[in-house]
Scaffold this motif. Structure first.
Motif, PDB file in Angstrom:
ATOM      1  N   GLN A 359       0.843  -1.195   0.000  1.00 61.09           N
ATOM      2  CA  GLN A 359       0.000   0.000   0.000  1.00 61.09           C
ATOM      3  C   GLN A 359       0.876   1.242   0.000  1.00 61.09           C
ATOM      4  OE1 GLN A 359      -2.735   0.228   3.292  1.00 61.09           O
ATOM      5  NE2 GLN A 359      -4.100   1.645   2.208  1.00 61.09           N
ATOM      6  N   VAL A 360       0.586   2.171  -0.896  1.00 63.69           N
ATOM      7  CA  VAL A 360       1.352   3.413  -1.008  1.00 63.69           C
ATOM      8  C   VAL A 360       0.384   4.574  -1.140  1.00 63.69           C
ATOM      9  CG1 VAL A 360       3.363   2.294  -2.072  1.00 63.69           C
ATOM     10  CG2 VAL A 360       1.524   3.191  -3.523  1.00 63.69           C
ATOM     11  N   LYS A 361       0.908   5.759  -0.958  1.00 58.54           N
ATOM     12  CA  LYS A 361       0.109   6.960  -1.163  1.00 58.54           C
ATOM     13  C   LYS A 361      -0.066   7.228  -2.653  1.00 58.54           C
ATOM     14  CE  LYS A 361      -0.939   8.481   2.939  1.00 58.54           C
ATOM     15  NZ  LYS A 361      -2.362   8.637   3.330  1.00 58.54           N
ATOM     16  N   ALA A 362      -1.245   7.650  -3.045  1.00 60.13           N
ATOM     17  CA  ALA A 362      -1.526   7.968  -4.449  1.00 60.13           C
ATOM     18  C   ALA A 362      -1.797   9.454  -4.566  1.00 60.13           C
ATOM     19  CB  ALA A 362      -2.719   7.160  -4.956  1.00 60.13           C
ATOM     20  N   GLY A 363      -0.745  10.237  -4.511  1.00 61.25           N
ATOM     21  CA  GLY A 363      -0.888  11.689  -4.574  1.00 61.25           C
ATOM     22  C   GLY A 363      -1.589  12.211  -3.339  1.00 61.25           C
ATOM     23  N   GLU A 364      -2.499  13.142  -3.533  1.00 58.58           N
ATOM     24  CA  GLU A 364      -3.239  13.731  -2.426  1.00 58.58           C
ATOM     25  C   GLU A 364      -4.517  12.964  -2.110  1.00 58.58           C
ATOM     26  OE1 GLU A 364      -2.070  16.198  -0.650  1.00 58.58           O
ATOM     27  OE2 GLU A 364      -0.301  16.320  -1.935  1.00 58.58           O
ATOM     28  N   GLU A 365      -4.823  11.992  -2.935  1.00 51.86           N
ATOM     29  CA  GLU A 365      -6.069  11.250  -2.753  1.00 51.86           C
ATOM     30  C   GLU A 365      -5.834  10.026  -1.875  1.00 51.86           C
ATOM     31  OE1 GLU A 365      -8.766  12.594  -3.843  1.00 51.86           O
ATOM     32  OE2 GLU A 365      -7.661  14.205  -4.849  1.00 51.86           O
ATOM     33  N   ALA A 366      -6.823   9.134  -1.888  1.00 56.08           N
ATOM     34  CA  ALA A 366      -6.716   7.913  -1.093  1.00 56.08           C
ATOM     35  C   ALA A 366      -5.547   7.069  -1.587  1.00 56.08           C
ATOM     36  CB  ALA A 366      -8.021   7.125  -1.192  1.00 56.08           C
ATOM     37  N   GLY A 367      -5.057   6.217  -0.721  1.00 55.52           N
ATOM     38  CA  GLY A 367      -3.908   5.395  -1.063  1.00 55.52           C
ATOM     39  C   GLY A 367      -4.215   4.381  -2.151  1.00 55.52           C
ATOM     40  N   GLY A 368      -3.158   3.812  -2.711  1.00 52.89           N
ATOM     41  CA  GLY A 368      -3.306   2.805  -3.746  1.00 52.89           C
ATOM     42  C   GLY A 368      -2.407   1.625  -3.485  1.00 52.89           C
ATOM     43  N   TYR A 369      -2.393   0.674  -4.431  1.00 50.64           N
ATOM     44  CA  TYR A 369      -1.644  -0.571  -4.244  1.00 50.64           C
ATOM     45  C   TYR A 369      -0.767  -0.843  -5.462  1.00 50.64           C
ATOM     46  CZ  TYR A 369      -4.656  -1.483  -0.262  1.00 50.64           C
ATOM     47  OH  TYR A 369      -5.299  -1.388   0.958  1.00 50.64           O
ATOM     48  N   VAL A 370       0.436  -1.315  -5.200  1.00 53.77           N
ATOM     49  CA  VAL A 370       1.376  -1.723  -6.245  1.00 53.77           C
ATOM     50  C   VAL A 370       1.854  -3.135  -5.927  1.00 53.77           C
ATOM     51  CG1 VAL A 370       2.136   0.634  -6.727  1.00 53.77           C
ATOM     52  CG2 VAL A 370       3.328  -0.720  -4.989  1.00 53.77           C
ATOM     53  N   PRO A 371       2.437  -3.849  -6.901  1.00 56.47           N
ATOM     54  CA  PRO A 371       2.976  -5.175  -6.613  1.00 56.47           C
ATOM     55  C   PRO A 371       3.995  -5.130  -5.471  1.00 56.47           C
ATOM     56  CG  PRO A 371       2.874  -4.819  -8.960  1.00 56.47           C
ATOM     57  CD  PRO A 371       2.540  -3.504  -8.327  1.00 56.47           C
ATOM     58  N   GLY A 372       3.960  -6.149  -4.629  1.00 57.04           N
ATOM     59  CA  GLY A 372       4.808  -6.196  -3.446  1.00 57.04           C
ATOM     60  C   GLY A 372       6.163  -6.829  -3.710  1.00 57.04           C
ATOM     61  N   PRO A 373       6.982  -6.961  -2.658  1.00 58.29           N
ATOM     62  CA  PRO A 373       8.355  -7.457  -2.815  1.00 58.29           C
ATOM     63  C   PRO A 373       8.453  -8.902  -3.264  1.00 58.29           C
ATOM     64  CG  PRO A 373       7.777  -7.212  -0.485  1.00 58.29           C
ATOM     65  CD  PRO A 373       6.679  -6.557  -1.264  1.00 58.29           C
ATOM     66  N   GLN A 374       7.380  -9.679  -3.143  1.00 54.64           N
ATOM     67  CA  GLN A 374       7.448 -11.072  -3.601  1.00 54.64           C
ATOM     68  C   GLN A 374       7.691 -11.171  -5.099  1.00 54.64           C
ATOM     69  OE1 GLN A 374       7.727 -13.703  -1.910  1.00 54.64           O
ATOM     70  NE2 GLN A 374       7.114 -13.076   0.133  1.00 54.64           N
ATOM     71  N   PHE A 375       7.389 -10.107  -5.841  1.00 47.94           N
ATOM     72  CA  PHE A 375       7.600 -10.158  -7.281  1.00 47.94           C
ATOM     73  C   PHE A 375       9.082 -10.106  -7.646  1.00 47.94           C
ATOM     74  CE2 PHE A 375       3.135  -9.377  -7.113  1.00 47.94           C
ATOM     75  CZ  PHE A 375       2.637  -9.943  -8.269  1.00 47.94           C
ATOM     76  N   HIS A 376       9.942  -9.729  -6.693  1.00 47.85           N
ATOM     77  CA  HIS A 376      11.383  -9.853  -6.928  1.00 47.85           C
ATOM     78  C   HIS A 376      11.779 -11.321  -7.097  1.00 47.85           C
ATOM     79  CE1 HIS A 376      12.484  -5.707  -6.267  1.00 47.85           C
ATOM     80  NE2 HIS A 376      11.921  -5.677  -5.074  1.00 47.85           N
ATOM     81  N   ARG A 377      11.007 -12.222  -6.516  1.00 47.49           N
ATOM     82  CA  ARG A 377      11.390 -13.632  -6.442  1.00 47.49           C
ATOM     83  C   ARG A 377      10.940 -14.457  -7.646  1.00 47.49           C
ATOM     84  NH1 ARG A 377      13.389 -14.785  -1.451  1.00 47.49           N
ATOM     85  NH2 ARG A 377      12.999 -13.263   0.198  1.00 47.49           N
ATOM     86  N   LEU A 378      10.382 -13.826  -8.643  1.00 45.30           N
ATOM     87  CA  LEU A 378       9.964 -14.558  -9.833  1.00 45.30           C
ATOM     88  C   LEU A 378      11.178 -14.995 -10.642  1.00 45.30           C
ATOM     89  CD1 LEU A 378       7.001 -12.329 -11.064  1.00 45.30           C
ATOM     90  CD2 LEU A 378       6.845 -14.548  -9.906  1.00 45.30           C
ATOM     91  N   THR A 379      11.203 -16.251 -11.031  1.00 41.68           N
ATOM     92  CA  THR A 379      12.231 -16.720 -11.963  1.00 41.68           C
ATOM     93  C   THR A 379      11.891 -16.213 -13.366  1.00 41.68           C
ATOM     94  OG1 THR A 379      11.003 -18.750 -12.453  1.00 41.68           O
ATOM     95  CG2 THR A 379      12.540 -18.805 -10.579  1.00 41.68           C
ATOM     96  N   PRO A 380      12.848 -16.242 -14.305  1.00 42.37           N
ATOM     97  CA  PRO A 380      12.530 -15.794 -15.673  1.00 42.37           C
ATOM     98  C   PRO A 380      11.339 -16.527 -16.279  1.00 42.37           C
ATOM     99  CG  PRO A 380      14.900 -15.992 -15.396  1.00 42.37           C
ATOM    100  CD  PRO A 380      14.284 -16.537 -14.144  1.00 42.37           C
ATOM    101  N   GLN A 381      11.248 -17.853 -16.021  1.00 42.90           N
ATOM    102  CA  GLN A 381      10.112 -18.605 -16.555  1.00 42.90           C
ATOM    103  C   GLN A 381       8.800 -18.145 -15.927  1.00 42.90           C
ATOM    104  OE1 GLN A 381      12.880 -19.791 -15.267  1.00 42.90           O
ATOM    105  NE2 GLN A 381      13.821 -21.271 -16.672  1.00 42.90           N
ATOM    106  N   ALA A 382       8.819 -17.894 -14.620  1.00 37.50           N
ATOM    107  CA  ALA A 382       7.606 -17.440 -13.940  1.00 37.50           C
ATOM    108  C   ALA A 382       7.210 -16.038 -14.413  1.00 37.50           C
ATOM    109  CB  ALA A 382       7.815 -17.455 -12.433  1.00 37.50           C
TER     110      ALA A 382
END
Length: 409
Positions: A359-382
């Protein structure tokens, strides 16, 4: 089940349940119950724990409201570890109201906000197997058995300093669950149930011998410590770690040892330039499955579409990036899902706890969501497979989607 698959499932879904007399897979600790059944937990080489990351100033995976979660765990330990001459696990069950009373005594306040935070912390601890909350009782979870014996003295001293919380406060239904005790009278108090549940119960802990000793034995003490540190870092750090801080990742020979330690657990090294992390081996990942439900998967797809797929189509993200500075705003998620608001919030909470969204801030409005740190763990095939799935989800009738389906035939 192969040892690699057993370790992968334990990491993905929590401690494994063992039948009566069933041994733990290699490299795992067996926690035995009085009826002969048990639980299997992965064991770490050389008795290391993720706290090793502190020595290298590497951040572990973030825990939501970490301070409250630690304090609730301390309150539960205060109530459940009533014999300080013994090991903490399994301890004795304690009523939920006693744990909440100890927590209120610890923080010195008992308003509704603190109560709600405590309830959330109990749920997180239950979901992560640090505690078991069921039928109004709290028990120490199997992960508490993983505390090294050297830390018990420090834990005892901590508990002696904690207030008891015996103020007669009323408990709450934190995780309502069906009562598995068939003959318990309806008017039995939580404290009576705790005493009867814990009476005469015995448990055992069987540690595996020499975890990865055959791989580590050829190295001297310094190099061995470097290998164990690198292994713990790639497995438990929140972000990929750099070679400069972990020599075992720089040198090919010890790096091969780290890779073999991971292979035994259904894992592989994942490289991002001069940084390293670990991920599931592709074949093992397909068998390990996922603990996410249909709602969580649907919400995750929405986050990926709005924070990755759309910016990528606009040329704002590189084709291989799964990290995004463009959060999917909560209003967008609510507009594009048929889930009730409560279910959407619950799904987002589960995804946050799993490290799949942040969860991150989305400018001056309500917060938003981006992919989390688990996406670092994807192999090239994944990564490639996930990109194809995202194409099918975002534009199922496009020529690109048709090409993906044709290639899979």
């Amino acid at each position: 089940m192969t040892p690699e698959l057993a370790h992968a499932r334990a990491r993905a879904a929590g401690p494994l349940t063992l039948g009566a007399g069933e041994p733990a897979p290699p490299g795992m600790t067996r926690l035995g119950n009085p009826d002969g059944t048990g639980t299997a937990l992965p064991a770490w080489p050389d008795g290391a724990t993720p706290s090793l990351l502190d020595e290298y100033q590497v951040a572990p995976v973030n825990v939501e409201r970490a301070g409250e979660t630690r304090r609730v765990l301390a309150a539960a330990l205060k109530c459940c570890w009533n014999d300080l001459s013994a090991d903490p696990w399994p301890g004795s069950p304690a009523p939920v109201e006693d744990v909440l009373s100890a927590y209120r005594a610890l923080i010195g306040r008992g308003d509704d906000l603190m109560r709600n935070w405590a309830i959330g912390a109990l749920r997180r601890l239950h979901d992560s197997a640090w505690l078991e909350v069921d039928a109004g009782l709290v028990r120490l979870g199997p992960r508490c058995a993983g505390w090294p014996a050297a830390s018990h003295a420090q834990l005892r001293e901590l508990l002696r300093r904690l207030p008891s919380g015996e103020d007669g406060s009323t408990g709450l239904d934190v995780l309502p669950a069906p009562d598995r005790t068939q003959d318990r009278p309806q008017d039995r108090t939580g404290r009576q149930a705790a005493e009867e549940t814990g009476a005469g119960a015995t448990a055992s802990v069987s540690e595996p011998d020499g975890v990865d000793e055959d791989l580590l034995a050829p190295f001297d003490e310094r190099r061995r410590a470097e290998i164990v540190a690198a292994f713990m870092a790639v497995e438990h750090a929140a972000e990929p770690v750099g070679e400069a801080r972990f020599p075992a990742l720089r040198d090919p020979a010890p790096r091969r040892t780290v890779a073999e330690m991971l292979r035994r657990r259904g894992r592989v090294l994942v490289q991002d330039r001069e940084r390293w992390t670990s991920g599931y081996e592709d074949g093992t990942a397909a068998l390990a499955g996922s603990s996410l439900g249909e709602a969580e998967r649907a919400v995750l797809v929405l986050v990926l579409v709005h924070s990755v797929a759309i910016p990528r189509a606009d040329g704002l993200l590189p084709a291989d990036s799964w990290l995004s500075p463009f959060p999917a705003q909560v209003d967008e998620l609510r507009r594009h899902t048929r889930l009730p608001v409560g279910e959407l919030d619950a799904a987002l909470r589960t995804l946050r706890h799993a490290g799949l969204v942040t969860q991150v801030k989305a400018g001056e409005e309500a917060g938003g969501y981006v992919p989390g740190p688990q996406f670092h763990r994807l192999t090239p095939q994944a990564r490639r497979r996930l990109q194809e799935e995202l194409i099918l989800a975002a534009g199922p009738h496009t020529p690109l989607a048709a090409a993906v389906r044709a290639n899979r035939r």
